[in-house]
Write a protein that holds these residues in place. Structure first.
Motif, PDB file in Angstrom:
ATOM      1  N   THR A 278       0.852  -1.371   0.117  1.00 25.26           N
ATOM      2  CA  THR A 278      -0.185   0.125  -0.055  1.00 25.26           C
ATOM      3  C   THR A 278       0.979   1.230  -0.139  1.00 25.26           C
ATOM      4  OG1 THR A 278      -1.798  -1.298   1.138  1.00 25.26           O
ATOM      5  CG2 THR A 278      -1.848   1.201   1.264  1.00 25.26           C
ATOM      6  N   ILE A 279       0.664   2.230  -0.841  1.00 27.33           N
ATOM      7  CA  ILE A 279       1.576   3.391  -1.177  1.00 27.33           C
ATOM      8  C   ILE A 279       0.632   4.610  -0.921  1.00 27.33           C
ATOM      9  CG2 ILE A 279       3.108   4.568  -2.820  1.00 27.33           C
ATOM     10  CD1 ILE A 279       3.775   1.850  -3.944  1.00 27.33           C
ATOM     11  N   GLU A 280       1.056   5.472  -0.164  1.00 24.23           N
ATOM     12  CA  GLU A 280       0.319   6.788   0.060  1.00 24.23           C
ATOM     13  C   GLU A 280       0.586   7.919  -0.975  1.00 24.23           C
ATOM     14  OE1 GLU A 280      -1.745   7.127   2.795  1.00 24.23           O
ATOM     15  OE2 GLU A 280      -1.316   5.254   3.402  1.00 24.23           O
ATOM     16  N   ALA A 281       0.135   7.340  -2.194  1.00 24.54           N
ATOM     17  CA  ALA A 281       0.191   8.291  -3.309  1.00 24.54           C
ATOM     18  C   ALA A 281      -0.810   7.739  -4.250  1.00 24.54           C
ATOM     19  CB  ALA A 281       1.578   8.111  -4.002  1.00 24.54           C
TER      20      ALA A 281
ATOM     21  N   GLU B 103       6.649   7.913  -1.201  1.00 25.66           N
ATOM     22  CA  GLU B 103       6.106   8.443   0.033  1.00 25.66           C
ATOM     23  C   GLU B 103       7.115   9.687   0.660  1.00 25.66           C
ATOM     24  OE1 GLU B 103       4.706   5.536   2.719  1.00 25.66           O
ATOM     25  OE2 GLU B 103       3.136   4.774   1.074  1.00 25.66           O
ATOM     26  N   GLY B 104       8.419   9.561   0.574  1.00 25.13           N
ATOM     27  CA  GLY B 104       9.300  10.116   1.527  1.00 25.13           C
ATOM     28  C   GLY B 104       9.554   9.606   2.856  1.00 25.13           C
ATOM     29  N   PRO B 105      10.230  10.254   3.642  1.00 24.83           N
ATOM     30  CA  PRO B 105      10.582   9.537   4.846  1.00 24.83           C
ATOM     31  C   PRO B 105       9.297   9.333   5.707  1.00 24.83           C
ATOM     32  CG  PRO B 105      11.930  11.552   4.744  1.00 24.83           C
ATOM     33  CD  PRO B 105      10.970  11.446   3.474  1.00 24.83           C
ATOM     34  N   LYS B 106       9.070   8.389   6.572  1.00 28.53           N
ATOM     35  CA  LYS B 106       8.217   8.053   7.528  1.00 28.53           C
ATOM     36  C   LYS B 106       8.385   8.899   8.757  1.00 28.53           C
ATOM     37  CE  LYS B 106       6.347   4.223   5.642  1.00 28.53           C
ATOM     38  NZ  LYS B 106       5.611   4.569   4.381  1.00 28.53           N
ATOM     39  N   GLU B 107       7.315   9.244   9.541  1.00 32.26           N
ATOM     40  CA  GLU B 107       7.257   9.755  10.852  1.00 32.26           C
ATOM     41  C   GLU B 107       8.100   8.904  11.649  1.00 32.26           C
ATOM     42  OE1 GLU B 107       4.099  11.506  12.738  1.00 32.26           O
ATOM     43  OE2 GLU B 107       2.931  11.853  11.012  1.00 32.26           O
ATOM     44  N   GLY B 108       9.248   9.465  12.546  1.00 32.03           N
ATOM     45  CA  GLY B 108       9.952   8.773  13.456  1.00 32.03           C
ATOM     46  C   GLY B 108      11.111   8.457  12.742  1.00 32.03           C
ATOM     47  N   ASP B 109      11.310   8.474  11.310  1.00 35.06           N
ATOM     48  CA  ASP B 109      12.771   8.345  10.695  1.00 35.06           C
ATOM     49  C   ASP B 109      13.752   9.369  11.201  1.00 35.06           C
ATOM     50  OD1 ASP B 109      11.744   6.051   9.404  1.00 35.06           O
ATOM     51  OD2 ASP B 109      11.655   6.935   7.277  1.00 35.06           O
TER      52      ASP B 109
ATOM     53  N   GLU C 111       9.413  16.394   1.685  1.00 36.48           N
ATOM     54  CA  GLU C 111       8.071  15.926   0.993  1.00 36.48           C
ATOM     55  C   GLU C 111       8.641  14.639  -0.084  1.00 36.48           C
ATOM     56  OE1 GLU C 111       5.297  18.356  -0.902  1.00 36.48           O
ATOM     57  OE2 GLU C 111       5.802  19.910   0.556  1.00 36.48           O
ATOM     58  N   LYS C 112       9.288  14.975  -1.192  1.00 30.12           N
ATOM     59  CA  LYS C 112       9.522  13.781  -1.943  1.00 30.12           C
ATOM     60  C   LYS C 112      11.077  14.418  -2.628  1.00 30.12           C
ATOM     61  CE  LYS C 112       5.093  12.573  -3.822  1.00 30.12           C
ATOM     62  NZ  LYS C 112       3.908  12.888  -4.181  1.00 30.12           N
ATOM     63  N   LYS C 113      11.711  13.428  -3.140  1.00 30.68           N
ATOM     64  CA  LYS C 113      13.063  13.781  -3.735  1.00 30.68           C
ATOM     65  C   LYS C 113      12.583  14.924  -4.985  1.00 30.68           C
ATOM     66  CE  LYS C 113      15.781  10.109  -2.069  1.00 30.68           C
ATOM     67  NZ  LYS C 113      17.102   9.354  -2.525  1.00 30.68           N
ATOM     68  N   SER C 114      13.440  15.930  -5.096  1.00 33.87           N
ATOM     69  CA  SER C 114      13.280  16.763  -6.025  1.00 33.87           C
ATOM     70  C   SER C 114      13.092  16.078  -7.681  1.00 33.87           C
ATOM     71  CB  SER C 114      14.052  17.899  -6.111  1.00 33.87           C
ATOM     72  OG  SER C 114      15.455  17.309  -6.270  1.00 33.87           O
ATOM     73  N   TRP C 115      14.204  15.176  -7.665  1.00 32.96           N
ATOM     74  CA  TRP C 115      14.009  14.514  -9.278  1.00 32.96           C
ATOM     75  C   TRP C 115      12.725  13.844  -9.462  1.00 32.96           C
ATOM     76  CZ3 TRP C 115      13.783   9.415  -8.358  1.00 32.96           C
ATOM     77  CH2 TRP C 115      14.322   8.896  -7.296  1.00 32.96           C
ATOM     78  N   LEU C 116      11.964  13.117  -8.216  1.00 33.84           N
ATOM     79  CA  LEU C 116      10.727  12.462  -8.314  1.00 33.84           C
ATOM     80  C   LEU C 116       9.711  13.509  -8.612  1.00 33.84           C
ATOM     81  CD1 LEU C 116       9.192   9.786  -8.254  1.00 33.84           C
ATOM     82  CD2 LEU C 116       9.019  10.166  -5.945  1.00 33.84           C
TER      83      LEU C 116
END
Length: 167
Positions: A8-11, A145-151, A157-162
């Motif tokens: 499951t991907i949050e996107a 998704e970018g880093p999870k909370e607690g990472d 938000e997302k890598k700029s190239w993505l």
């Protein structure tokens, strides 16, 4: 060796689809990839270095995209040669479903090896193939998704190239 799983991907589906077809994202997600070039239309060329049990090899190979149903499903088929270590072949059928901005990615993978790799035994090779698939799809999820909370990683938000790829 065959395996299946679901992530499951949050996107949204369009973002996940764009990521699956991007050589930059594939390079980021394939464990051991040092180079991924090409396009979904023409196929990708890849260089991947991996250690399977006592055998370490650099595989050079090609990945083709087929059975494309836009933003719904595709098949990734790859074949790589690792010199004296042998060869690896595989295919992944990937399906995407979206509900409320969340995408469910389902996949079925089939992999085959030959040469010295095949002599390692099915338990080692099957375990390695499962680990590679898990790492790929986990990394894909993290890149989208970018880093999870607690990472420990800083909030991004997302890598700029993505962002450029999916914009």
């Amino acid at each position: 060796m065959q395996m299946s799983d679901t992530r499951t991907i949050e996107a949204d589906k369009a973002t996940v689809w764009a990521a699956l077809l991007s050589p930059e994202v594939l390079k980021e997600c394939v464990p051991g990839a040092t180079e991924v070039t090409g396009s979904a239309e023409d196929g990708f060329e890849a260089v991947v270095t991996q250690k399977v049990g006592p055998v370490k090899a650099t595989f050079r190979g090609a990945v083709t995209v087929s059975n494309v149903v836009d933003q719904t499903s595709l098949t990734l088929t790859g074949e790589g040669k690792g010199g004296a270590a042998g060869f690896a072949k595989g295919a992944a059928d990937v399906r995407l479903n979206e509900a409320d901005g969340v995408t469910t990615l389902s996949y079925d993978v089939e992999a085959k090896v030959g040469g010295k790799l095949a002599q390692l035994g099915s338990r080692i090779v099957d375990g390695f193939a499962k680990k590679m698939a898990d790492q790929f799809f986990t990394r894909l999820e993290e890149v989208i998704e970018g880093p999870k909370e607690g990472d420990d990683a800083p909030e991004v938000e997302k890598k700029s190239w993505l962002k450029r790829i999916i914009s």
